[in-house]
Design a protein around this motif. Structure first.
Motif, PDB file in Angstrom:
ATOM      1  N   HIS A 167      55.699  55.952  70.097  1.00 52.77           N
ATOM      2  CA  HIS A 167      54.367  55.927  69.492  1.00 52.77           C
ATOM      3  C   HIS A 167      54.336  56.724  68.198  1.00 52.77           C
ATOM      4  O   HIS A 167      53.426  56.576  67.388  1.00 52.77           O
ATOM      5  CB  HIS A 167      53.339  56.495  70.463  1.00 52.77           C
ATOM      6  CG  HIS A 167      53.576  57.907  70.864  1.00 52.77           C
ATOM      7  ND1 HIS A 167      54.633  58.270  71.689  1.00 52.77           N
ATOM      8  CD2 HIS A 167      52.931  59.054  70.558  1.00 52.77           C
ATOM      9  CE1 HIS A 167      54.597  59.579  71.882  1.00 52.77           C
ATOM     10  NE2 HIS A 167      53.587  60.080  71.201  1.00 52.77           N
ATOM     11  N   ARG A 168      55.351  57.572  67.977  1.00 55.03           N
ATOM     12  CA  ARG A 168      55.448  58.311  66.718  1.00 55.03           C
ATOM     13  C   ARG A 168      56.460  57.671  65.787  1.00 55.03           C
ATOM     14  O   ARG A 168      56.205  57.459  64.626  1.00 55.03           O
ATOM     15  CB  ARG A 168      55.846  59.761  66.983  1.00 55.03           C
ATOM     16  CG  ARG A 168      54.765  60.515  67.744  1.00 55.03           C
ATOM     17  CD  ARG A 168      55.140  61.960  67.947  1.00 55.03           C
ATOM     18  NE  ARG A 168      54.121  62.681  68.692  1.00 55.03           N
ATOM     19  CZ  ARG A 168      54.217  63.942  69.054  1.00 55.03           C
ATOM     20  NH1 ARG A 168      55.295  64.639  68.750  1.00 55.03           N
ATOM     21  NH2 ARG A 168      53.242  64.530  69.729  1.00 55.03           N
ATOM     22  N   SER A 169      57.648  57.378  66.318  1.00 55.01           N
ATOM     23  CA  SER A 169      58.701  56.855  65.451  1.00 55.01           C
ATOM     24  C   SER A 169      58.451  55.417  65.030  1.00 55.01           C
ATOM     25  O   SER A 169      58.989  54.968  64.030  1.00 55.01           O
ATOM     26  CB  SER A 169      60.057  56.918  66.169  1.00 55.01           C
ATOM     27  OG  SER A 169      60.027  56.123  67.339  1.00 55.01           O
ATOM     28  N   GLY A 170      57.616  54.685  65.754  1.00 56.76           N
ATOM     29  CA  GLY A 170      57.431  53.278  65.426  1.00 56.76           C
ATOM     30  C   GLY A 170      56.220  52.996  64.572  1.00 56.76           C
ATOM     31  O   GLY A 170      55.904  51.853  64.312  1.00 56.76           O
ATOM     32  N   THR A 171      55.499  54.009  64.111  1.00 58.47           N
ATOM     33  CA  THR A 171      54.280  53.768  63.367  1.00 58.47           C
ATOM     34  C   THR A 171      54.335  54.370  61.983  1.00 58.47           C
ATOM     35  O   THR A 171      53.353  54.819  61.459  1.00 58.47           O
ATOM     36  CB  THR A 171      53.068  54.358  64.122  1.00 58.47           C
ATOM     37  OG1 THR A 171      53.296  55.757  64.328  1.00 58.47           O
ATOM     38  CG2 THR A 171      52.871  53.672  65.440  1.00 58.47           C
ATOM     39  N   PHE A 172      55.539  54.408  61.383  1.00 53.40           N
ATOM     40  CA  PHE A 172      55.634  54.993  60.062  1.00 53.40           C
ATOM     41  C   PHE A 172      54.871  54.152  59.043  1.00 53.40           C
ATOM     42  O   PHE A 172      54.682  52.959  59.187  1.00 53.40           O
ATOM     43  CB  PHE A 172      57.096  55.151  59.642  1.00 53.40           C
ATOM     44  CG  PHE A 172      57.915  53.894  59.711  1.00 53.40           C
ATOM     45  CD1 PHE A 172      58.759  53.692  60.780  1.00 53.40           C
ATOM     46  CD2 PHE A 172      57.832  52.942  58.721  1.00 53.40           C
ATOM     47  CE1 PHE A 172      59.536  52.544  60.835  1.00 53.40           C
ATOM     48  CE2 PHE A 172      58.598  51.796  58.784  1.00 53.40           C
ATOM     49  CZ  PHE A 172      59.444  51.592  59.854  1.00 53.40           C
ATOM     50  N   LYS A 173      54.430  54.817  57.984  1.00 52.06           N
ATOM     51  CA  LYS A 173      53.674  54.165  56.928  1.00 52.06           C
ATOM     52  C   LYS A 173      54.568  53.217  56.151  1.00 52.06           C
ATOM     53  O   LYS A 173      55.711  53.524  55.847  1.00 52.06           O
ATOM     54  CB  LYS A 173      53.110  55.240  55.992  1.00 52.06           C
ATOM     55  CG  LYS A 173      52.274  54.717  54.842  1.00 52.06           C
ATOM     56  CD  LYS A 173      51.779  55.892  54.024  1.00 52.06           C
ATOM     57  CE  LYS A 173      50.972  55.434  52.829  1.00 52.06           C
ATOM     58  NZ  LYS A 173      50.510  56.583  52.013  1.00 52.06           N
ATOM     59  N   ILE A 174      54.056  52.030  55.831  1.00 45.65           N
ATOM     60  CA  ILE A 174      54.818  51.073  55.045  1.00 45.65           C
ATOM     61  C   ILE A 174      54.758  51.501  53.591  1.00 45.65           C
ATOM     62  O   ILE A 174      53.698  51.529  52.976  1.00 45.65           O
ATOM     63  CB  ILE A 174      54.259  49.646  55.217  1.00 45.65           C
ATOM     64  CG1 ILE A 174      54.344  49.214  56.690  1.00 45.65           C
ATOM     65  CG2 ILE A 174      55.014  48.668  54.336  1.00 45.65           C
ATOM     66  CD1 ILE A 174      53.752  47.856  56.952  1.00 45.65           C
ATOM     67  N   SER A 175      55.888  51.843  53.038  1.00 51.69           N
ATOM     68  CA  SER A 175      55.946  52.339  51.663  1.00 51.69           C
ATOM     69  C   SER A 175      55.768  51.202  50.671  1.00 51.69           C
ATOM     70  O   SER A 175      56.262  50.097  50.859  1.00 51.69           O
ATOM     71  CB  SER A 175      57.286  53.041  51.420  1.00 51.69           C
ATOM     72  OG  SER A 175      57.400  53.420  50.063  1.00 51.69           O
ATOM     73  N   LYS A 176      55.051  51.505  49.582  1.00 52.90           N
ATOM     74  CA  LYS A 176      54.891  50.545  48.489  1.00 52.90           C
ATOM     75  C   LYS A 176      55.822  50.869  47.328  1.00 52.90           C
ATOM     76  O   LYS A 176      55.667  50.333  46.233  1.00 52.90           O
ATOM     77  CB  LYS A 176      53.431  50.541  48.027  1.00 52.90           C
ATOM     78  CG  LYS A 176      52.445  50.076  49.095  1.00 52.90           C
ATOM     79  CD  LYS A 176      51.019  50.071  48.569  1.00 52.90           C
ATOM     80  CE  LYS A 176      50.039  49.597  49.661  1.00 52.90           C
ATOM     81  NZ  LYS A 176      48.644  49.587  49.174  1.00 52.90           N
ATOM     82  N   ASP A 177      56.768  51.760  47.568  1.00 55.57           N
ATOM     83  CA  ASP A 177      57.717  52.141  46.536  1.00 55.57           C
ATOM     84  C   ASP A 177      58.583  50.935  46.172  1.00 55.57           C
ATOM     85  O   ASP A 177      59.252  50.364  47.030  1.00 55.57           O
ATOM     86  CB  ASP A 177      58.606  53.283  47.052  1.00 55.57           C
ATOM     87  CG  ASP A 177      59.398  53.961  45.947  1.00 55.57           C
ATOM     88  OD1 ASP A 177      59.846  53.241  45.036  1.00 55.57           O
ATOM     89  OD2 ASP A 177      59.581  55.181  46.007  1.00 55.57           O
ATOM     90  N   PRO A 178      58.604  50.513  44.885  1.00 54.89           N
ATOM     91  CA  PRO A 178      59.411  49.347  44.503  1.00 54.89           C
ATOM     92  C   PRO A 178      60.910  49.570  44.685  1.00 54.89           C
ATOM     93  O   PRO A 178      61.673  48.610  44.811  1.00 54.89           O
ATOM     94  CB  PRO A 178      59.063  49.147  43.016  1.00 54.89           C
ATOM     95  CG  PRO A 178      58.546  50.480  42.559  1.00 54.89           C
ATOM     96  CD  PRO A 178      57.854  51.071  43.752  1.00 54.89           C
ATOM     97  N   ALA A 179      61.323  50.841  44.727  1.00 55.01           N
ATOM     98  CA  ALA A 179      62.743  51.157  44.929  1.00 55.01           C
ATOM     99  C   ALA A 179      63.005  51.604  46.364  1.00 55.01           C
ATOM    100  O   ALA A 179      63.959  52.349  46.622  1.00 55.01           O
ATOM    101  CB  ALA A 179      63.185  52.231  43.944  1.00 55.01           C
ATOM    102  N   PHE A 180      62.183  51.137  47.297  1.00 55.68           N
ATOM    103  CA  PHE A 180      62.271  51.587  48.692  1.00 55.68           C
ATOM    104  C   PHE A 180      63.673  51.379  49.263  1.00 55.68           C
ATOM    105  O   PHE A 180      64.290  52.309  49.796  1.00 55.68           O
ATOM    106  CB  PHE A 180      61.243  50.844  49.547  1.00 55.68           C
ATOM    107  CG  PHE A 180      61.295  51.193  51.010  1.00 55.68           C
ATOM    108  CD1 PHE A 180      60.701  52.342  51.487  1.00 55.68           C
ATOM    109  CD2 PHE A 180      61.959  50.368  51.921  1.00 55.68           C
ATOM    110  CE1 PHE A 180      60.756  52.675  52.829  1.00 55.68           C
ATOM    111  CE2 PHE A 180      62.021  50.688  53.262  1.00 55.68           C
ATOM    112  CZ  PHE A 180      61.414  51.849  53.720  1.00 55.68           C
ATOM    113  N   ALA A 181      64.201  50.164  49.164  1.00 53.20           N
ATOM    114  CA  ALA A 181      65.497  49.853  49.765  1.00 53.20           C
ATOM    115  C   ALA A 181      66.613  50.704  49.166  1.00 53.20           C
ATOM    116  O   ALA A 181      67.470  51.226  49.895  1.00 53.20           O
ATOM    117  CB  ALA A 181      65.817  48.371  49.585  1.00 53.20           C
TER     118      ALA A 181
END
Length: 364
Positions: A140-154
């Protein structure tokens, strides 16, 4: 008997479940009553047991948690779940639920239901919860991380994860961050719980004596932590702490994992980096502090030392933090990072797919 809100919720679910033996549910109600501030005599009367039984249940729970509420069966050992079933529970917990399930993360009930319907494995949610406690799994903690909008995320994920899984030979990897506004709270006796029709609340009186900022650097290879409390949080204090953190490793290449705070990229910091070319910064993606290992340590010190502490002054709080850091380093062990870049990116894609489906369904 003081119980956290998480423990209270867990006990309420256990006490009202049809999937556990009646004696286990009874013991859960006894411990729950104690956590609600009820008198020992009243708990015993409501449960239909002797006062000594109340004491025994509280002791067993304090020593072993929910496992202490289970009764050892006479006449032979308890039926054991096959090792491969336990391994499957652990493996599934560490994965995101299938995209078609619409779930962002597992709960004990949804995982048990999935195993039964999809894989023909019958285990109770209570068993899943026990495995999670024993393996310290918290989906419930590790699976709900915020989806980053960083264009260089990968690219940033690959950079940081690469340091964790395959650090450059002979180099030192430091995970650095600040825990800001840590409060020195002087707590008094808990107020008796007020019970309403559908909710039960427990509040605490406290006096706030001020705050401090905890700067910390985790040596990824050894698990050792350098921690320092400072009254201010700005570029100057960060740079002073950074110099202290890298000083013991001056003869080596140093890779520093940190987030995108403005205090980490001030002109003074950039000028210092230009002069110290053996120090390299690696930034986590925007909105992805969960990728920084020091955040794991911050969670541990908060649970074990700060959250329930009573501090008569900021100086007392600072001493408590310093003592905890010293104690940690006496038996420091590194965190084991297992997730690869591909696994993280695949998990993010699953979450993004689930969010898009949810938005589309709500729009219909």
């Amino acid at each position: 008997m003081h119980l956290t809100s998480e423990q209270m919720a867990e006990l309420r679910e256990l006490a009202g479940s049809r999937d556990v033996p009646a004696d286990v549910a009874l013991r859960a109600r006894i411990v729950l009553g104690s956590g609600e501030g009820r008198r020992r005599k009243d708990i015993a009367e409501l449960a239909g047991v002797a006062p000594l039984t109340v004491d025994r249940c509280k002791t067993r729970y304090a020593e072993r948690g929910l496992a202490g509420l289970e009764e050892k069966r006479r006449g032979g050992p308890r039926t054991q779940v096959p090792p491969q079933v336990r391994a499957r529970v652990i493996a599934l917990t560490r994965m995101s639920p299938p995209a078609e399930s619409g779930l962002s993360h597992w709960s004990t009930r949804t995982l048990a239901d999935h195993l039964k319907r999809r894989e023909g494995i019958s285990v109770s949610w209570h068993y899943v919860a026990r495995v999670w406690r024993e393996e310290n799994l918290k989906p419930h903690r590790s699976g709900t991380f915020k989806i980053s909008k960083d264009p260089a995320f990968a690219e940033k994920v690959a950079d940081v994860v690469g340091l964790y899984l395959a650090p450059p030979g002979g180099a030192v990897v430091l995970s650095v961050d600040e825990k800001t506004q840590v409060q020195a709270l002087d707590r008094t006796q808990p107020v008796l719980p007020v019970t309403c029709a559908a909710t039960e609340k427990r509040t605490h009186d406290y006096v706030r004596h001020g705050t401090t900022n905890l700067f910390a650097a985790l040596n990824v290879a050894t698990g050792e932590v350098l921690g320092e409390c400072r009254p201010n949080r700005n570029g100057a204090t960060f740079l002073a702490f950074l110099k202290k953190a890298v000083k013991p490793h001056a003869e080596k290449e140093i890779h520093v994992v940190l987030d995108n705070l403005s205090t980490h990229t001030t002109p003074d910091v950039k000028a210092w980096l230009a002069k110290n070319t053996h120090v390299h910064f690696h930034f986590t993606p925007v909105g992805s502090s969960w990728l920084n290992q020091i955040e794991i340590w911050f969670g541990i010190i908060t649970r074990q030392s700060i959250r329930r502490g009573t501090f008569a002054s900021v100086n007392v709080l600072v001493k408590q933090i310093r003592d905890y850091v010293n104690s940690w380093n006496e038996n420091a062990k590194p965190f084991t990072w297992t997730a690869t870049t591909d696994e993280i990116l695949a998990k993010v894609r699953l979450v993004q797919t689930s969010v898009k489906k949810l938005v589309n369904n709500n729009a219909k």
